[in-house]
Design a protein around this motif. Structure first.
Motif, PDB file in Angstrom:
ATOM      1  N   ASN A   1      43.406  36.825  44.091  1.00 41.39           N
ATOM      2  CA  ASN A   1      43.004  35.604  43.380  1.00 41.39           C
ATOM      3  C   ASN A   1      43.011  35.857  41.865  1.00 41.39           C
ATOM      4  O   ASN A   1      42.566  35.005  41.106  1.00 41.39           O
TER       5      ASN A   1
ATOM      6  N   GLU B   1      41.279  37.492  39.956  1.00 36.66           N
ATOM      7  CA  GLU B   1      39.999  37.702  39.263  1.00 36.66           C
ATOM      8  C   GLU B   1      39.849  39.206  38.971  1.00 36.66           C
ATOM      9  O   GLU B   1      40.319  40.057  39.728  1.00 36.66           O
TER      10      GLU B   1
ATOM     11  N   ALA C   1      40.081  27.883  41.118  1.00 35.07           N
ATOM     12  CA  ALA C   1      40.844  28.842  40.314  1.00 35.07           C
ATOM     13  C   ALA C   1      39.997  29.981  39.768  1.00 35.07           C
ATOM     14  O   ALA C   1      40.539  31.044  39.457  1.00 35.07           O
ATOM     15  N   GLY C   2      38.690  29.801  39.631  1.00 34.07           N
ATOM     16  CA  GLY C   2      37.890  30.855  39.009  1.00 34.07           C
ATOM     17  C   GLY C   2      38.254  31.021  37.550  1.00 34.07           C
ATOM     18  O   GLY C   2      38.588  30.045  36.860  1.00 34.07           O
TER      19      GLY C   2
ATOM     20  N   ASN D   1      40.725  33.266  36.390  1.00 37.69           N
ATOM     21  CA  ASN D   1      42.109  33.687  36.154  1.00 37.69           C
ATOM     22  C   ASN D   1      43.084  33.098  37.159  1.00 37.69           C
ATOM     23  O   ASN D   1      42.736  32.917  38.336  1.00 37.69           O
TER      24      ASN D   1
ATOM     25  N   ASP E   1      47.727  30.853  42.295  1.00 37.58           N
ATOM     26  CA  ASP E   1      46.408  31.450  42.527  1.00 37.58           C
ATOM     27  C   ASP E   1      46.104  31.463  44.027  1.00 37.58           C
ATOM     28  O   ASP E   1      46.750  30.766  44.807  1.00 37.58           O
ATOM     29  N   ASN E   2      45.105  32.262  44.390  1.00 39.18           N
ATOM     30  CA  ASN E   2      44.517  32.239  45.743  1.00 39.18           C
ATOM     31  C   ASN E   2      45.547  32.416  46.861  1.00 39.18           C
ATOM     32  O   ASN E   2      45.691  31.547  47.731  1.00 39.18           O
TER      33      ASN E   2
HETATM   34 CA   LIG Z   1      41.713  32.865  40.404  1.00 36.78          CA
END
Ligand SMILES: [Ca+2]
Ligand SMILES: [Ca+2]
Length: 248
Positions: free
Chosen positions: A18, A20, A63-64, A66, A215-216
């Protein structure tokens, strides 16, 4: 079509990445767009970037901090069979990630141009855990040519422009087409490697610079196996009821 040995798979999602916890500018999972010799000839020499970023379009609540960014340019004029093989081969972090061939793969994607997205999967028969380095030895199959599976490159799931979209590939039930392999997705361990995203422009007029964010990347239980578990649970419940009736 898929020929995959049956292995009991976790019923919860497993994360490949993800993005992060990485600094801006770090290479994770995907190489520079020009890296693959297969599709190098369809691209201009610049831009040619891939890196983690904390600056990205709004609209993805998951998305958090990053996401992953890449940018390239499809040359003008564009060949009718132009595509980008967006590879994981030898990436600095999370290279050649192991995925399950009996489960789904999902990820979030945003592009400033509409695109077709499919997968190239490598049959390395890895024994490592999901997300570990599964190596680069084995044949490749195209998976997910849902729009057009009749030629190379296959045209996969349609991603609309300028909106975060979660793409889901139900790997055991997606169309398969031979890349270097035999057109049948196979594994003796139930697993293989995500070699690349197969990124195809909508048409030959779509030349110039592209910017994508992803992402993810998750390995997720696929709907049919969930349905099967539910069915099994239901028939188990029914036979328990029958047994109870017989005992009464
Ligand atoms: Ca992310
Ligand atoms: Ca095969």
């Amino acid at each position: 079509m898929a020929t995959v040995a049956f292995f009991s798979a976790p019923s919860t999602a497993q994360t490949l990445s993800n993005f992060e916890g990485y600094s801006n500018g770090t290479q994770v999972m995907f190489q520079q767009p020009n890296f693959s010799g297969t599709t190098f000839g369809f691209l201009d020499s610049s831009p040619n970037v891939s890196f983690v970023t904390n600056a990205f379009p709004n609209g993805n609540p998951n998305a958090g901090q990053n996401v992953y960014f890449s940018s390239w340019s499809f040359s003008n004029p564009m060949a009718t069979n132009a595509w980008l093989r967006y590879v994981t081969s030898g990436a600095a972090n999370v290279p050649n990630p192991v995925i399950s061939f009996s489960q789904g793969l999902s990820f979030d994607m945003y592009s400033d141009h509409a695109l077709y997205v499919a997968l190239s999967l490598r049959e390395t028969n890895p024994s490592g855990s999901v997300g570990s380095n599964g190596g680069t030895s084995g044949n490749l199959e195209f998976v997910g040519g849902t729009t057009d599976n009749t030629g190379t490159p296959v045209k996969g799931h349609l991603l609309a422009a300028n909106t975060w979209t979660t793409l889901f590939f139900d790997i055991p039930n997606e169309p398969v087409r031979a890349f270097t392999g035999n057109g049948v997705l196979e594994s003796s361990t139930g697993k293989g490697v995500l070699d690349s995203l197969v990124i195809v422009p909508l048409n030959t007029s779509q030349t110039g610079t592209y910017r994508i964010f992803t992402d993810n990347f998750l390995v997720v239980p696929e709907p049919s196996s969930l349905a099967l578990e539910l069915l099994c649970g239901l028939s188990l419940w029914k036979s328990k009821k029958r047994l109870l009736r017989m005992r009464r």
